[in-house]
Design an enzyme around this catalytic site. Structure first.
Site, PDB file in Angstrom:
ATOM      1  N   GLY A  15       0.513  -0.900   0.486  1.00  0.00           N
ATOM      2  CA  GLY A  15       0.232  -0.031  -0.433  1.00  0.00           C
ATOM      3  C   GLY A  15       0.871   1.062   0.121  1.00  0.00           C
ATOM      4  N   ARG A  89       0.197 -19.175  -0.729  1.00  0.00           N
ATOM      5  CA  ARG A  89      -1.205 -18.629  -1.090  1.00  0.00           C
ATOM      6  C   ARG A  89      -2.018 -18.762   0.127  1.00  0.00           C
ATOM      7  NH1 ARG A  89       2.216 -17.977  -5.029  1.00  0.00           N
ATOM      8  NH2 ARG A  89       3.506 -16.048  -5.794  1.00  0.00           N
ATOM      9  N   ILE A 119      -4.627  -6.937  -4.841  1.00  0.00           N
ATOM     10  CA  ILE A 119      -3.533  -7.918  -4.271  1.00  0.00           C
ATOM     11  C   ILE A 119      -3.843  -9.016  -4.055  1.00  0.00           C
ATOM     12  CG2 ILE A 119      -1.159  -7.431  -4.751  1.00  0.00           C
ATOM     13  CD1 ILE A 119      -1.964  -4.787  -5.388  1.00  0.00           C
ATOM     14  N   THR A 120      -4.927  -9.126  -3.061  1.00  0.00           N
ATOM     15  CA  THR A 120      -4.436  -9.702  -1.312  1.00  0.00           C
ATOM     16  C   THR A 120      -4.511 -11.213  -2.315  1.00  0.00           C
ATOM     17  OG1 THR A 120      -5.526  -8.101  -0.236  1.00  0.00           O
ATOM     18  CG2 THR A 120      -5.708 -10.190   0.681  1.00  0.00           C
ATOM     19  N   ASN A 121      -3.706 -11.800  -1.508  1.00  0.00           N
ATOM     20  CA  ASN A 121      -3.721 -13.055  -1.904  1.00  0.00           C
ATOM     21  C   ASN A 121      -4.503 -14.612  -0.778  1.00  0.00           C
ATOM     22  OD1 ASN A 121      -1.809 -14.022  -4.648  1.00  0.00           O
ATOM     23  ND2 ASN A 121       0.394 -12.930  -2.660  1.00  0.00           N
ATOM     24  N   HIS A 176      -2.998 -17.464 -10.527  1.00  0.00           N
ATOM     25  CA  HIS A 176      -1.512 -17.191  -9.303  1.00  0.00           C
ATOM     26  C   HIS A 176      -1.182 -17.714  -7.991  1.00  0.00           C
ATOM     27  CE1 HIS A 176       1.749 -13.871  -8.026  1.00  0.00           C
ATOM     28  NE2 HIS A 176       0.964 -13.556  -6.928  1.00  0.00           N
TER      29      HIS A 176
HETATM   30  N1  APR Z   1      -9.028  -3.939   6.293  1.00  0.00           N
HETATM   31  C1  APR Z   1      -8.100  -2.903   6.134  1.00  0.00           C
HETATM   32  N2  APR Z   1      -6.905  -3.312   6.275  1.00  0.00           N
HETATM   33  C2  APR Z   1      -6.103  -4.255   6.265  1.00  0.00           C
HETATM   34  C3  APR Z   1      -7.877  -5.448   6.892  1.00  0.00           C
HETATM   35  C4  APR Z   1      -8.948  -4.792   7.153  1.00  0.00           C
HETATM   36  N3  APR Z   1     -10.036  -5.601   7.307  1.00  0.00           N
HETATM   37  N4  APR Z   1      -6.820  -6.663   7.629  1.00  0.00           N
HETATM   38  C5  APR Z   1      -5.801  -5.857   7.772  1.00  0.00           C
HETATM   39  N5  APR Z   1      -5.286  -5.071   6.767  1.00  0.00           N
HETATM   40  C6  APR Z   1      -4.406  -4.051   6.558  1.00  0.00           C
HETATM   41  C7  APR Z   1      -3.110  -4.869   7.395  1.00  0.00           C
HETATM   42  O1  APR Z   1      -2.710  -3.626   8.889  1.00  0.00           O
HETATM   43  C8  APR Z   1      -1.607  -4.224   6.591  1.00  0.00           C
HETATM   44  O2  APR Z   1      -1.495  -2.666   7.494  1.00  0.00           O
HETATM   45  O3  APR Z   1      -3.693  -4.560   5.137  1.00  0.00           O
HETATM   46  C9  APR Z   1      -2.147  -4.192   5.256  1.00  0.00           C
HETATM   47  C10 APR Z   1      -1.090  -5.199   4.775  1.00  0.00           C
HETATM   48  O4  APR Z   1      -0.074  -5.103   4.940  1.00  0.00           O
HETATM   49  P1  APR Z   1       1.583  -6.159   4.741  1.00  0.00           P
HETATM   50  O5  APR Z   1       1.095  -6.788   6.628  1.00  0.00           O
HETATM   51  O6  APR Z   1       2.505  -4.630   5.041  1.00  0.00           O
HETATM   52  O7  APR Z   1       1.193  -6.678   3.743  1.00  0.00           O
HETATM   53  P2  APR Z   1       1.472  -6.512   2.424  1.00  0.00           P
HETATM   54  O8  APR Z   1       2.982  -7.191   1.637  1.00  0.00           O
HETATM   55  O9  APR Z   1       0.812  -5.123   1.897  1.00  0.00           O
HETATM   56  O10 APR Z   1       0.971  -7.050   1.247  1.00  0.00           O
HETATM   57  C11 APR Z   1      -0.460  -7.419   1.135  1.00  0.00           C
HETATM   58  O11 APR Z   1      -0.593  -8.786  -0.506  1.00  0.00           O
HETATM   59  O12 APR Z   1       0.554  -9.357  -2.229  1.00  0.00           O
HETATM   60  C12 APR Z   1      -0.170  -9.694  -1.487  1.00  0.00           C
HETATM   61  O13 APR Z   1      -0.032 -12.179   0.315  1.00  0.00           O
HETATM   62  C13 APR Z   1       0.010 -10.684  -0.181  1.00  0.00           C
HETATM   63  O14 APR Z   1      -2.110 -11.228   0.978  1.00  0.00           O
HETATM   64  C14 APR Z   1      -0.682 -10.430   0.939  1.00  0.00           C
HETATM   65  C15 APR Z   1      -1.153  -8.386   0.693  1.00  0.00           C
END
Ligand code: APR
Length: 320
Positions: A15, A89, A119-121, A176
């Protein structure tokens, strides 16, 4: 009409990188949303202060309130948890499905006209679930995976052949996951089919097979090295290229997890296919000829995605 608005749901590693790229490219004003309090606001301040140095005009704000995504033109979803070393994943399914429900409802109630990139997995299942929960039309919800997987394939090929990455056009189909289908018959080096190019360069076919395998496991390789998270630079830049195709009505043909009904023998499934992205969202899916082997590899991949959808339906009865 004013500036475009880009909402980022999830303000973690991907993000934050998305926000930086979108600001630098002056794609519009940016809202960073997260459930963590303070974090998106802090990142928004930090990123805003890049503006004077980098010379971009973008209003960047952080929020914990879905009301602030109202009017978004593009929404990119990374909310959820990333993998840890040793996880696939698919291991993320249970947690991230609940997150998709909250996010889908937030989008439905606040920004139903947006073009949504997930993008979420596990990607192919999460984009499907997000579409279901949000109720948006299928052409406005798409998953980012193929641009990234193709970029990984192209990087490894460019290294192997010692040529510019700009001249490599790599092609990846399917889900993916480790069953993704890098398609060498459509992969070219400046128009030269990769297998022909390998012969010219004296590169053994087994090296291409190794590169295909490394591509399939490309995300896991990075998870293993980082130790506490998954890839974020290339995933972010890949999603930005999709957002630009939509905002600029570019009609680019990008490999995306798109809703496929009819083509490739599929009956309503999100999976990686060449997709035309323009102002209409995912405007078309290109169905290419595949060899029997490629077809059966694609089938393995889509079967794996279907299995995950069944698991989602088992976890949340509103999806059944
Ligand atoms: N609503 C909003 N944000 C949320 C929620 C929710 N219900 N639950 C978790 N989050 C936020 C977390 O607080 C965190 O800041 O989602 C963010 C995820 O960020 P990271 O943990 O840094 O993960 P990132 O590397 O950005 O990857 C996110 O993308 O590639 C995929 O497998 C990866 O599913 C993962 C996602």
């Amino acid at each position: 009409a004013g500036r475009k608005k880009i909402a980022l749901i999830g303000s973690g590693m991907i993000g934050g990188t998305l926000a930086h790229l979108a600001a630098k490219k002056e794609m519009g004003d940016i809202v960073l949303f997260d459930i963590a309090e303070g974090m998106p606001q802090g990142k928004a301040l930090d990123l805003s202060q890049c503006g004077p140095v980098e010379g971009f005009d973008a209003k960047i704000t952080g929020t914990n309130d879905y009301a602030d995504i109202a009017g978004a033109d593009v929404i990119i979803v990374t909310a959820g948890v990333p993998r840890k070393p040793g996880m696939s994943r698919d291991d993320l399914l249970g947690i991230n499905l609940k997150v998709m429900k909250a996010v889908g409802e937030g989008i439905k109630n606040n920004a139903p006209d947006a073009f949504v990139i997930c993008i979420t997995n596990p990607l192919d299942a999460m984009v499907w679930a997000l579409r279901e929960f949000s109720g948006l039309p299928h052409n406005k919800v798409v998953g980012m995976a193929g641009v990234l997987d193709s970029a990984r394939f192209a990087t490894f090929l460019a290294w192997e052949f010692d040529v510019s990455v700009k001249d490599v056009n790599a092609f990846v189909l399917g889900g993916h996951g480790d069953t993704m289908v890098p398609v060498t018959s459509y992969t070219t080096i400046n128009g030269i089919p990769v297998n022909d190019f390998a012969k010219i360069k004296g590169v053994d076919q087994s090296r291409i097979d190794e590169i295909v395998d490394r591509t399939r496991k490309g995300g896991g390789e990075i998870v293993g090295l980082l130790g506490n998270g998954s890839a974020y630079y290339a995933p972010a830049t890949s999603a930005i290229s999709m957002a630009e195709a939509y905002l600029g009505d570019q009609k680019r043909i990008l490999p995306c997890a798109s809703y496929v009904e009819g083509k490739y023998g599929l009956d309503g499934l999100y999976v990686g296919v060449p997709t035309v992205i323009g102002a209409g969202g995912t405007e078309d899916v290109i169905e290419i000829e595949l060899s029997d082997e490629e077809k059966s590899n694609l089938k393995v991949s889509t079967d794996a995605v279907e299995e995950l959808l069944e698991a989602c339906k088992g976890l949340d009865s509103s999806l059944a």
